[in-house]
Design a protein around this motif. Structure first.
Motif, PDB file in Angstrom:
ATOM      1  N   GLN A  85      34.252 -33.656 -33.578  1.00 54.57           N
ATOM      2  CA  GLN A  85      34.397 -32.270 -34.021  1.00 54.57           C
ATOM      3  C   GLN A  85      34.732 -31.341 -32.859  1.00 54.57           C
ATOM      4  O   GLN A  85      35.397 -30.317 -33.042  1.00 54.57           O
ATOM      5  CB  GLN A  85      33.106 -31.804 -34.702  1.00 54.57           C
ATOM      6  N   LEU A  86      34.290 -31.710 -31.666  1.00 57.46           N
ATOM      7  CA  LEU A  86      34.589 -30.911 -30.477  1.00 57.46           C
ATOM      8  C   LEU A  86      35.957 -31.253 -29.884  1.00 57.46           C
ATOM      9  O   LEU A  86      36.394 -30.635 -28.923  1.00 57.46           O
ATOM     10  CB  LEU A  86      33.506 -31.143 -29.409  1.00 57.46           C
ATOM     11  N   GLY A  87      36.617 -32.263 -30.462  1.00 62.77           N
ATOM     12  CA  GLY A  87      37.926 -32.665 -29.954  1.00 62.77           C
ATOM     13  C   GLY A  87      37.847 -33.486 -28.682  1.00 62.77           C
ATOM     14  O   GLY A  87      38.858 -33.651 -27.985  1.00 62.77           O
ATOM     15  N   ARG A  88      36.683 -34.043 -28.389  1.00 63.24           N
ATOM     16  CA  ARG A  88      36.496 -34.849 -27.173  1.00 63.24           C
ATOM     17  C   ARG A  88      36.662 -36.326 -27.533  1.00 63.24           C
ATOM     18  O   ARG A  88      35.723 -37.111 -27.588  1.00 63.24           O
ATOM     19  CB  ARG A  88      35.123 -34.536 -26.569  1.00 63.24           C
ATOM     20  N   TRP A  89      37.932 -36.674 -27.813  1.00 63.59           N
ATOM     21  CA  TRP A  89      38.255 -37.968 -28.414  1.00 63.59           C
ATOM     22  C   TRP A  89      37.940 -39.139 -27.486  1.00 63.59           C
ATOM     23  O   TRP A  89      37.411 -40.162 -27.938  1.00 63.59           O
ATOM     24  CB  TRP A  89      39.725 -37.999 -28.824  1.00 63.59           C
ATOM     25  N   ASP A  90      38.278 -39.021 -26.214  1.00 59.91           N
ATOM     26  CA  ASP A  90      38.036 -40.121 -25.282  1.00 59.91           C
ATOM     27  C   ASP A  90      36.541 -40.394 -25.132  1.00 59.91           C
ATOM     28  O   ASP A  90      36.108 -41.554 -25.084  1.00 59.91           O
ATOM     29  CB  ASP A  90      38.656 -39.808 -23.915  1.00 59.91           C
ATOM     30  N   GLU A  91      35.740 -39.329 -25.061  1.00 58.47           N
ATOM     31  CA  GLU A  91      34.286 -39.498 -24.992  1.00 58.47           C
ATOM     32  C   GLU A  91      33.753 -40.136 -26.268  1.00 58.47           C
ATOM     33  O   GLU A  91      32.845 -40.976 -26.227  1.00 58.47           O
ATOM     34  CB  GLU A  91      33.602 -38.151 -24.761  1.00 58.47           C
ATOM     35  N   ALA A  92      34.322 -39.728 -27.401  1.00 59.68           N
ATOM     36  CA  ALA A  92      33.898 -40.310 -28.676  1.00 59.68           C
ATOM     37  C   ALA A  92      34.149 -41.810 -28.692  1.00 59.68           C
ATOM     38  O   ALA A  92      33.310 -42.601 -29.147  1.00 59.68           O
ATOM     39  CB  ALA A  92      34.620 -39.631 -29.827  1.00 59.68           C
ATOM     40  N   LEU A  93      35.281 -42.239 -28.161  1.00 56.86           N
ATOM     41  CA  LEU A  93      35.595 -43.670 -28.107  1.00 56.86           C
ATOM     42  C   LEU A  93      34.648 -44.399 -27.166  1.00 56.86           C
ATOM     43  O   LEU A  93      34.216 -45.525 -27.445  1.00 56.86           O
ATOM     44  CB  LEU A  93      37.046 -43.863 -27.662  1.00 56.86           C
ATOM     45  N   ASP A  94      34.324 -43.762 -26.040  1.00 55.33           N
ATOM     46  CA  ASP A  94      33.386 -44.381 -25.094  1.00 55.33           C
ATOM     47  C   ASP A  94      32.016 -44.585 -25.727  1.00 55.33           C
ATOM     48  O   ASP A  94      31.387 -45.645 -25.590  1.00 55.33           O
ATOM     49  CB  ASP A  94      33.256 -43.526 -23.830  1.00 55.33           C
ATOM     50  N   VAL A  95      31.554 -43.561 -26.433  1.00 55.36           N
ATOM     51  CA  VAL A  95      30.245 -43.648 -27.075  1.00 55.36           C
ATOM     52  C   VAL A  95      30.248 -44.693 -28.192  1.00 55.36           C
ATOM     53  O   VAL A  95      29.265 -45.404 -28.415  1.00 55.36           O
ATOM     54  CB  VAL A  95      29.825 -42.267 -27.628  1.00 55.36           C
ATOM     55  N   ALA A  96      31.373 -44.818 -28.880  1.00 60.57           N
ATOM     56  CA  ALA A  96      31.477 -45.778 -29.980  1.00 60.57           C
ATOM     57  C   ALA A  96      31.286 -47.208 -29.495  1.00 60.57           C
ATOM     58  O   ALA A  96      30.905 -48.091 -30.272  1.00 60.57           O
ATOM     59  CB  ALA A  96      32.813 -45.626 -30.688  1.00 60.57           C
ATOM     60  N   GLY A  97      31.566 -47.439 -28.198  1.00 65.55           N
ATOM     61  CA  GLY A  97      31.318 -48.760 -27.622  1.00 65.55           C
ATOM     62  C   GLY A  97      32.533 -49.661 -27.654  1.00 65.55           C
ATOM     63  O   GLY A  97      33.583 -49.312 -28.207  1.00 65.55           O
TER      64      GLY A  97
END
Length: 279
Positions: A33-45
């Motif tokens: 939702q914050l548009g922090r796509w790369d971080e989202a992918l990192d957190v997803a594992g």
């Protein structure tokens, strides 16, 4: 975001894998939702679930699409094109509507860039942009769009003095235009075919120019004047002086009415030197 991160750490310490995955998914949702796509992918594992991956890539694609639309509104065509290509790269399966819309916008962007380059005389850039536009036009299944692109490619080849390629593109444009039953589009394609054939195939040039005229016999626009002007030149070469003069006089009147002094003046010179027509 901090709360879900703390929750994930606490769930791992219990351990409670189900609660840990839930906190991780919530972190991903917030980052998306914050548009922090790369971080989202990192957190997803390293091995995210298909649902989680689709959520990230789908959100990223929709965000890129909106950025592309904003760039189009601002006429920042390179940025708009970049964002629409990003949509195609990131949109997950099941987002076909978004993909088709991105292809449509890429066609619009490239066609606009191609026409501008053609008007500026930048033929290499025009060829590149129009080829890209034609590639994406296939996703619209719109014969009118295809016809206009093929027509522009044909006239580009004509300006590059490749009459054979110009004729091939314009013949394809004519087939597409005929499927639309759009008289205005058909007029322009017939007219450009007449121009291309003028020096190499006089009978066909005559057929095409007459078709352009007859599709809007009462029209008084630039295309009507130009069609009669070129038909008049062709008829003069064929020795049909009376018909030639009539066409040139009509073209002269139209250009005068339209305020096109250059064309009207040139035609007046032709008419002043026109040989006497036997009655």
């Amino acid at each position: 975001l901090e709360c879900f991160e703390e929750g994930q750490t606490a769930a791992a310490a219990i351990p409670d894998p189900e609660l840990e995955d839930l906190c991780r998914a919530n972190r991903v949702n917030v980052l998306a939702q914050l548009g922090r796509w790369d971080e989202a992918l990192d957190v997803a594992g390293p091995d995210p679930s298909p649902e989680l991956l689709a959520r990230i890539s789908g959100g990223r694609a929709r965000s890129a699409f909106q950025l592309g639309l904003d760039a189009m509104d601002g006429e920042d065509w390179p940025a708009a094109s970049q964002q629409m290509f990003l949509v195609l790269e990131t949109a997950p399966e099941g987002e076909e509507t978004l993909r088709v819309a991105a292809h449509t916008n890429l066609r619009m962007i490239a066609h606009h860039q191609g026409r501008v380059a053609l008007q500026d005389g930048d033929h290499p850039a025009a060829a590149q942009h129009l080829a890209v536009a034609l590639e994406h036009a296939g996703f619209e299944e719109d014969p009118g769009t295809e016809a206009r692109l093929l027509q522009d490619l044909g006239m580009l080849k004509f300006e590059l003095q490749d009459s054979r390629a110009a004729l091939e593109f314009l013949d394809q444009a004519l087939s597409a235009a005929e499927a639309t039953q759009d008289a205005a589009l058909l007029r322009t394609v017939h007219f450009h075919l007449g121009l291309v054939c003028l020096e190499s195939d006089a009978p066909r040039a005559r057929t095409e120019l007459e078709a352009a005229i007859n599709l809007a016999i009462d029209a008084e626009d630039e295309l009507a004047a130009a069609s009669r002007y070129n038909l008049g030149i062709l008829l003069y070469r064929e020795g049909e002086l009376a018909s030639s003069r009539a066409a040139l006089e009509t073209a002269h009147r139209m250009y005068t009415t339209l305020g096109s002094a250059e064309h009207a003046g040139q035609l007046q010179e032709y008419l002043d030197e026109f040989p006497e027509v036997e009655q």
